[in-house]
Scaffold this motif. Structure first.
Motif, PDB file in Angstrom:
ATOM      1  N   SER A 390       3.564   2.406 -16.064  1.00 27.69           N
ATOM      2  CA  SER A 390       3.809   1.353 -15.064  1.00 27.69           C
ATOM      3  C   SER A 390       3.007   1.570 -13.790  1.00 27.69           C
ATOM      4  CB  SER A 390       5.310   1.347 -14.721  1.00 27.69           C
ATOM      5  OG  SER A 390       5.523   0.766 -13.455  1.00 27.69           O
ATOM      6  N   PHE A 391       2.315   0.500 -13.379  1.00 29.52           N
ATOM      7  CA  PHE A 391       1.635   0.499 -12.072  1.00 29.52           C
ATOM      8  C   PHE A 391       2.095  -0.722 -11.271  1.00 29.52           C
ATOM      9  CE2 PHE A 391      -1.795   2.766 -14.619  1.00 29.52           C
ATOM     10  CZ  PHE A 391      -1.446   4.018 -14.130  1.00 29.52           C
ATOM     11  N   HIS A 392       3.402  -0.925 -11.224  1.00 25.80           N
ATOM     12  CA  HIS A 392       3.941  -2.145 -10.620  1.00 25.80           C
ATOM     13  C   HIS A 392       4.184  -2.049  -9.120  1.00 25.80           C
ATOM     14  CE1 HIS A 392       4.939  -2.580 -14.915  1.00 25.80           C
ATOM     15  NE2 HIS A 392       4.729  -3.850 -14.678  1.00 25.80           N
ATOM     16  N   ARG A 393       4.115  -0.841  -8.579  1.00 27.34           N
ATOM     17  CA  ARG A 393       4.501  -0.688  -7.173  1.00 27.34           C
ATOM     18  C   ARG A 393       3.589  -1.523  -6.259  1.00 27.34           C
ATOM     19  NH1 ARG A 393       7.943   2.448  -4.717  1.00 27.34           N
ATOM     20  NH2 ARG A 393       7.569   2.785  -2.507  1.00 27.34           N
ATOM     21  N   ASN A 394       4.209  -2.405  -5.476  1.00 25.80           N
ATOM     22  CA  ASN A 394       3.519  -3.337  -4.566  1.00 25.80           C
ATOM     23  C   ASN A 394       2.552  -4.271  -5.304  1.00 25.80           C
ATOM     24  OD1 ASN A 394       3.930  -0.626  -2.777  1.00 25.80           O
ATOM     25  ND2 ASN A 394       4.274  -2.462  -1.571  1.00 25.80           N
ATOM     26  N   TYR A 395       2.801  -4.477  -6.575  1.00 22.88           N
ATOM     27  CA  TYR A 395       1.950  -5.397  -7.346  1.00 22.88           C
ATOM     28  C   TYR A 395       2.066  -6.794  -6.746  1.00 22.88           C
ATOM     29  CZ  TYR A 395       0.024  -7.993 -11.303  1.00 22.88           C
ATOM     30  OH  TYR A 395      -0.733  -8.825 -12.092  1.00 22.88           O
ATOM     31  N   GLY A 396       0.942  -7.406  -6.497  1.00 29.21           N
ATOM     32  CA  GLY A 396       0.956  -8.747  -5.895  1.00 29.21           C
ATOM     33  C   GLY A 396       0.942  -8.705  -4.376  1.00 29.21           C
ATOM     34  N   GLY A 397       1.026  -7.517  -3.796  1.00 27.44           N
ATOM     35  CA  GLY A 397       1.118  -7.430  -2.340  1.00 27.44           C
ATOM     36  C   GLY A 397      -0.154  -6.950  -1.660  1.00 27.44           C
ATOM     37  N   ASP A 398      -1.241  -6.857  -2.393  1.00 25.05           N
ATOM     38  CA  ASP A 398      -2.465  -6.320  -1.796  1.00 25.05           C
ATOM     39  C   ASP A 398      -3.400  -7.456  -1.364  1.00 25.05           C
ATOM     40  OD1 ASP A 398      -1.512  -3.787  -2.700  1.00 25.05           O
ATOM     41  OD2 ASP A 398      -2.290  -4.291  -4.688  1.00 25.05           O
ATOM     42  N   THR A 399      -4.247  -7.170  -0.391  1.00 22.80           N
ATOM     43  CA  THR A 399      -5.226  -8.175   0.018  1.00 22.80           C
ATOM     44  C   THR A 399      -6.577  -7.781  -0.556  1.00 22.80           C
ATOM     45  OG1 THR A 399      -4.617  -7.177   2.139  1.00 22.80           O
ATOM     46  CG2 THR A 399      -5.113  -9.530   2.140  1.00 22.80           C
ATOM     47  N   GLU A 400      -7.261  -8.772  -1.079  1.00 22.29           N
ATOM     48  CA  GLU A 400      -8.580  -8.504  -1.655  1.00 22.29           C
ATOM     49  C   GLU A 400      -9.626  -9.339  -0.954  1.00 22.29           C
ATOM     50  OE1 GLU A 400      -8.809  -8.517  -5.902  1.00 22.29           O
ATOM     51  OE2 GLU A 400     -11.010  -8.560  -5.889  1.00 22.29           O
ATOM     52  N   GLU A 401     -10.673  -8.665  -0.494  1.00 23.69           N
ATOM     53  CA  GLU A 401     -11.789  -9.378   0.140  1.00 23.69           C
ATOM     54  C   GLU A 401     -13.078  -8.825  -0.427  1.00 23.69           C
ATOM     55  OE1 GLU A 401     -11.885  -9.270   4.488  1.00 23.69           O
ATOM     56  OE2 GLU A 401      -9.692  -9.453   4.418  1.00 23.69           O
ATOM     57  N   ALA A 402     -13.885  -9.698  -0.977  1.00 26.76           N
ATOM     58  CA  ALA A 402     -15.189  -9.339  -1.541  1.00 26.76           C
ATOM     59  C   ALA A 402     -15.088  -8.136  -2.483  1.00 26.76           C
ATOM     60  CB  ALA A 402     -16.189  -9.057  -0.420  1.00 26.76           C
ATOM     61  N   GLY A 403     -14.090  -8.177  -3.345  1.00 31.78           N
ATOM     62  CA  GLY A 403     -13.964  -7.123  -4.352  1.00 31.78           C
ATOM     63  C   GLY A 403     -13.322  -5.841  -3.854  1.00 31.78           C
ATOM     64  N   VAL A 404     -12.965  -5.792  -2.557  1.00 31.47           N
ATOM     65  CA  VAL A 404     -12.319  -4.597  -2.010  1.00 31.47           C
ATOM     66  C   VAL A 404     -10.829  -4.892  -1.823  1.00 31.47           C
ATOM     67  CG1 VAL A 404     -12.282  -2.953  -0.100  1.00 31.47           C
ATOM     68  CG2 VAL A 404     -14.444  -3.970  -0.824  1.00 31.47           C
ATOM     69  N   ILE A 405     -10.004  -3.996  -2.339  1.00 27.54           N
ATOM     70  CA  ILE A 405      -8.559  -4.203  -2.248  1.00 27.54           C
ATOM     71  C   ILE A 405      -8.008  -3.310  -1.144  1.00 27.54           C
ATOM     72  CG2 ILE A 405      -6.363  -4.022  -3.470  1.00 27.54           C
ATOM     73  CD1 ILE A 405      -8.039  -4.392  -6.089  1.00 27.54           C
ATOM     74  N   TYR A 406      -7.394  -3.939  -0.164  1.00 21.59           N
ATOM     75  CA  TYR A 406      -6.817  -3.203   0.964  1.00 21.59           C
ATOM     76  C   TYR A 406      -5.310  -3.147   0.763  1.00 21.59           C
ATOM     77  CZ  TYR A 406     -11.314  -4.224   3.104  1.00 21.59           C
ATOM     78  OH  TYR A 406     -12.661  -4.319   3.351  1.00 21.59           O
ATOM     79  N   SER A 407      -4.754  -1.972   0.907  1.00 24.84           N
ATOM     80  CA  SER A 407      -3.306  -1.882   0.808  1.00 24.84           C
ATOM     81  C   SER A 407      -2.758  -1.218   2.059  1.00 24.84           C
ATOM     82  CB  SER A 407      -2.897  -1.074  -0.424  1.00 24.84           C
ATOM     83  OG  SER A 407      -1.486  -0.944  -0.403  1.00 24.84           O
TER      84      SER A 407
END
Ligand code: FES
Ligand SMILES: [Fe+2]
Length: 431
Positions: A390-407
């Protein structure tokens, strides 16, 4: 095999950690294709110096030639296949000589001489035939003294491959007033009885330290507190350990930045810029070398770990580098290095050494507690107790800009999701 069925955006199938066929494909499509770290130029300072390692399943070595260039060659004699460098490191002198029948090669790999050469008259064995020279890696390049090789003639350049993760080497070298580091020629080697991906996931996993490293962190914190009460100060290195026992909320407040190709950064969580005389002396040297503005820019980078996926974990503020050499689905060699900032005070090097010994070496409880988790993790994934990870933690809560995912949640499993995004791309289609 349809690899795409094993990786979903929020979970992966356990086979990606345990299956021999998957491992073989990882070696071909990832490790024997991307730019792989060989070593630091300072590991081969003299002409003839060599250092042996593997790229994927391929035994290789780097060697400094008479023209002072470092080359990366396959560790295989073109005659009947014997490894040319039997030792991990050493000096070959002016030529590479095979221990079996004394074929000898120039330091750039070209055939030099064969005993009783006339025995080959009229055959295809001659100096012009490339099959008679030691095979070089398809591409070799270096960045700020760190040598990389790729076994693929095509693909991104080293700098394209590293992308934003090149800051690992900038952050390390910029802390030296001459912009360079040199290797401390002692390397801890640890065989991890777990898949290489456990290590890579763990490096930016900010949920685990206050659990896994609780016993170490709490014990160090108690002594640190006591020393502060009794003497007004505790040695800096207690903080290296006590920080592991930070509260979940503190870890969760740290950010991760997740780049294309699986690379990533865990931003700083430790106060690594104390204002003691040693730090001030170091900073004064940097200001003299670079000016106040650049020094501030260099020292205010917010980094704890940088990952170069799929095999490198760099803790640049403390000059630490760990490199993975996968051996089997459940077996991984890690090389644990640290570096000296050229021209910096000895006291600053001591901090790096303390961190190396207290946190990263096999002698610490920190490393041992991680290793135990990964071994038990491998056992669990080899069992029939469940198919998915499982890698569900904060799934759907990240911001992605130009292929970079910021958490903004340090404990988010965005890190692992990003690594598997890269993994799927590599496994589907070499880049
Ligand atoms: S195998 Fe190397 S000289 Fe024969
Ligand atoms: Fe850990």
């Amino acid at each position: 095999m349809n690899v795409s069925q094993l990786v979903e955006p929020d979970r992966v199938h356990r086979r990606v950690y345990t299956d021999q066929q998957i491992f073989d494909r990882e070696m071909t499509q990832i490790f024997e294709h991307v730019w792989v770290y060989c070593g630091h130029e300072s590991q081969a300072p003299q002409v003839g110096d060599y250092y042996a390692f593997t790229i994927g399943r391929q035994p290789m070595f780097m060697v400094r030639g008479k023209d002072r260039q470092i080359r990366v060659l396959h560790n295989r004699c073109p005659h009947r296949g014997v490894q040319l460098c039997g030792n991990q490191k050493g000096n070959a002198g002016s030529a590479l000589v095979c221990s079996y029948h004394a074929w000898s090669f120039h330091l750039d790999g070209r055939l030099r001489s064969i005993p009783l050469q006339k025995g080959y008259d009229g055959t295809r064995v001659n100096a012009e035939n490339p099959d008679c020279s030691v095979k070089p890696a398809a591409r070799v390049d270096s960045y700020r003294g760190f040598v990389f090789a790729s076994l693929s003639a095509t693909g991104p350049s080293l700098l394209e491959f590293l992308g934003e993760a090149k800051v690992a080497f900038d952050d390390m070298c910029d802390r030296s007033p001459v912009g360079e580091v040199e290797v401390v020629p002692i390397c801890h080697r640890v065989i991890q009885h777990s898949n290489w991906k456990f290590f890579m996931e763990n490096q930016l996993d900010a949920l685990h330290p206050s659990v896994t490293h609780q016993s170490t962190g709490v014990a160090a914190g108690r002594i640190e507190k006591k020393l502060k009460e009794e003497t007004g100060a505790a040695p800096f290195y207690y903080h290296y350990l006590s920080a592991f026992a930070s509260k979940f909320e503190q870890w969760d407040a740290v950010q991760t930045i997740n780049f294309p190709r699986g690379h990533g950064i865990l931003k700083a969580y430790m106060g690594l810029r104390p204002q003691d005389p040693d730090t001030r002396a170091h900073e004064a040297l940097l200001v003299k070398a670079y000016g106040a503005e650049k020094t501030e820019e260099y020292l205010s980078r917010s980094i704890h770990h940088v990952l170069v996926y799929p095999y490198l974990s760099v803790q640049s503020p403390l000059q630490q580098l760990r490199c993975l050499r996968p051996l089997a689905p459940g077996k991984t060699l890690s090389e644990i290095w640290h570096f000296r900032l050229k021209g910096a005070p000895e006291a600053i090097y001591r901090r790096s050494l303390w961190y190396y010994n207290l946190v990263n070496s096999p002698a610490t409880m920190v490393n041992a507690d991680d290793l135990e988790n990964w071994t038990k993790g491998q056992w669990g994934l080899e069992s029939d107790g469940g198919d998915w990870v499982s890698f569900h933690r904060n799934y759907g809560g990240d911001t992605e800009e130009a292929g970079v995912i910021y958490s903004n949640n340090g404990t988010s499993e965005a890190v692992m999701r990003n690594q598997f995004r890269a993994w799927s791309q590599y496994m589907a289609d070499p880049q």
